[in-house]
Design a protein around this motif. Structure first.
Motif: not given
Length: 164
Positions: A59-71
């Protein structure tokens, strides 16, 4: 209950019940692919389809982490089988792993001990372009200048941070 995050297409996941509700709405084909994730400033995991932008997921906010994840579903339980930090919207440092691990542990979902795919991002001090460092070659692909060894993509052009 799982809820959408601030204007983005991502769904915040705060519990196993949230995750299972979200997973039940995904098709088998979708569940076989990685998903876009961010860890918000509140420490919660937010998930969106793989082709979603990380900034939109947050939502355009600051983040602590980001990427791709598989379950994967193993022994009747969900687990994060692969987790990476590939996000050109936030360019998170590999040191963002503890925030991602805390978000997964807080649900709780089993997870790897570290990123299964690490991407090293650097901003070129000479031309200000973002680079992905490959094979330890800290040279800007745009202008040929040396890139710093330490992560330096603290804030992007609109003030969003991707660093714990």
């Amino acid at each position: 209950m799982a809820r959408r995050s601030g204007g983005g297409p991502g769904t915040r996941i705060a519990s196993v019940a949230d995750f299972e509700s979200w997973a039940a709405r995904q098709s088998p084909a979708e569940l076989a692919e990685p998903f876009t994730y961010v860890v918000g400033a509140d420490g919660l995991l937010c998930l969106a389809p793989r082709r979603s932008e990380h900034v939109a997921c947050a939502g355009g906010a600051a983040v602590l982490g980001a990427g791709e994840i598989t379950f994967v579903r193993e022994a009747g339980q969900w687990a994060a089988s692969e987790v990476g930090n590939q996000s050109t919207g936030y360019c998170p440092d590999v040191t963002s792993w503890p925030a991602v691990a805390r978000a997964l542990d807080g649900i709780p979902l089993r997870r790897p001990a570290a990123f299964t795919h690490e991407v090293v991002f650097r901003r070129c001090p000479a031309c200000a372009e973002h680079n992905i460092v490959r094979e330890g070659d800290f040279v800007c692909v745009f202008c040929g200048s040396d890139l710093p060894k330490a992560w330096n993509v603290e804030v992007d052009d609109v003030g969003r941070s991707a660093h714990p």
